[in-house]
Scaffold this motif. Structure first.
Motif, short mmCIF file in Angstrom:
data_model
loop_
_atom_site.label_atom_id
_atom_site.label_comp_id
_atom_site.label_asym_id
_atom_site.label_seq_id
_atom_site.Cartn_x
_atom_site.Cartn_y
_atom_site.Cartn_z
N GLU A 1 0.81 -1.22 0.00
CA GLU A 1 0.00 0.00 0.00
C GLU A 1 0.85 1.28 0.00
O GLU A 1 1.49 1.62 0.98
CB GLU A 1 -0.93 0.00 1.21
N ASN A 2 0.86 1.95 -1.13
CA ASN A 2 1.57 3.22 -1.33
C ASN A 2 3.04 3.18 -0.97
O ASN A 2 3.63 4.17 -0.53
CB ASN A 2 0.88 4.35 -0.56
N SER A 3 3.67 2.01 -1.18
CA SER A 3 5.11 1.93 -0.99
C SER A 3 5.71 0.96 -2.00
O SER A 3 5.07 0.02 -2.46
CB SER A 3 5.46 1.50 0.44
N LEU A 4 6.95 1.25 -2.35
CA LEU A 4 7.71 0.46 -3.31
C LEU A 4 9.09 0.27 -2.70
O LEU A 4 9.71 1.23 -2.27
CB LEU A 4 7.79 1.23 -4.62
N ARG A 5 9.55 -0.97 -2.67
CA ARG A 5 10.85 -1.26 -2.07
C ARG A 5 11.67 -2.10 -3.02
O ARG A 5 11.18 -3.09 -3.56
CB ARG A 5 10.65 -2.01 -0.76
N LEU A 6 12.92 -1.69 -3.24
CA LEU A 6 13.86 -2.45 -4.05
C LEU A 6 15.02 -2.87 -3.15
O LEU A 6 15.56 -2.05 -2.41
CB LEU A 6 14.41 -1.59 -5.20
N ASN B 1 -2.62 14.95 -3.26
CA ASN B 1 -2.87 14.32 -1.96
C ASN B 1 -2.49 12.84 -1.91
O ASN B 1 -3.02 12.10 -1.09
CB ASN B 1 -4.35 14.47 -1.55
N ARG B 2 -1.58 12.40 -2.79
CA ARG B 2 -1.12 11.00 -2.79
C ARG B 2 0.40 10.98 -2.88
O ARG B 2 0.98 11.63 -3.75
CB ARG B 2 -1.68 10.22 -3.98
N GLU B 3 1.01 10.21 -1.98
CA GLU B 3 2.45 10.04 -2.01
C GLU B 3 2.79 8.55 -2.08
O GLU B 3 2.05 7.71 -1.58
CB GLU B 3 3.10 10.66 -0.78
N LEU B 4 3.92 8.27 -2.67
CA LEU B 4 4.45 6.92 -2.75
C LEU B 4 5.76 6.91 -1.98
O LEU B 4 6.64 7.74 -2.23
CB LEU B 4 4.70 6.52 -4.20
#
Length: 111
Positions: free
Chosen positions: A7-12, A96-99
């Protein structure tokens, strides 16, 4: 390179070899194939921006099956040439949306 979406996050998470590839080539990318037809793939990449680029913050670009996390050259160099384990950023992707983006060295990775 491991990709984790939540949810609203991306991890490498990159292995040592991938960190070295990123340091030398400025890019690490992989393709996931979901089917035989057109548009059935996802390419995900970590890319260093050229030193001449004016960007001074981590960014993300997505278009038709291509997901790219962009890293300013200075931050890429600081991460690959030191013991710094990772970095993160909050990227505005819509009103109003952040990642949240996290990029880390996967020190225990054996692949």
């Amino acid at each position: 390179m491991k990709l984790r979406l939540e949810e609203n996050s991306l991890r490498l998470r990159l292995s040592d070899a991938e960190v070295q590839q990123f340091a030398q080539a400025g890019r690490v990318a992989y393709t996931i194939v979901f089917g035989a037809g057109p548009g059935q793939t996802l390419v995900y990449a970590l890319e260093a921006l050229p030193a001449s680029a004016e960007a001074n913050a981590v960014g993300v670009r997505y278009e038709a099956g291509n997901l790219v996390v962009e890293v300013p050259a200075a931050e890429a160099l600081a991460w690959t040439s030191t013991e710094k384990n990772g970095f993160s950023a909050q990227v505005r992707v819509a009103e109003n949306r952040e990642l949240r983006i996290m990029v880390e060295k996967d020190l225990d990775c054996r692949h």
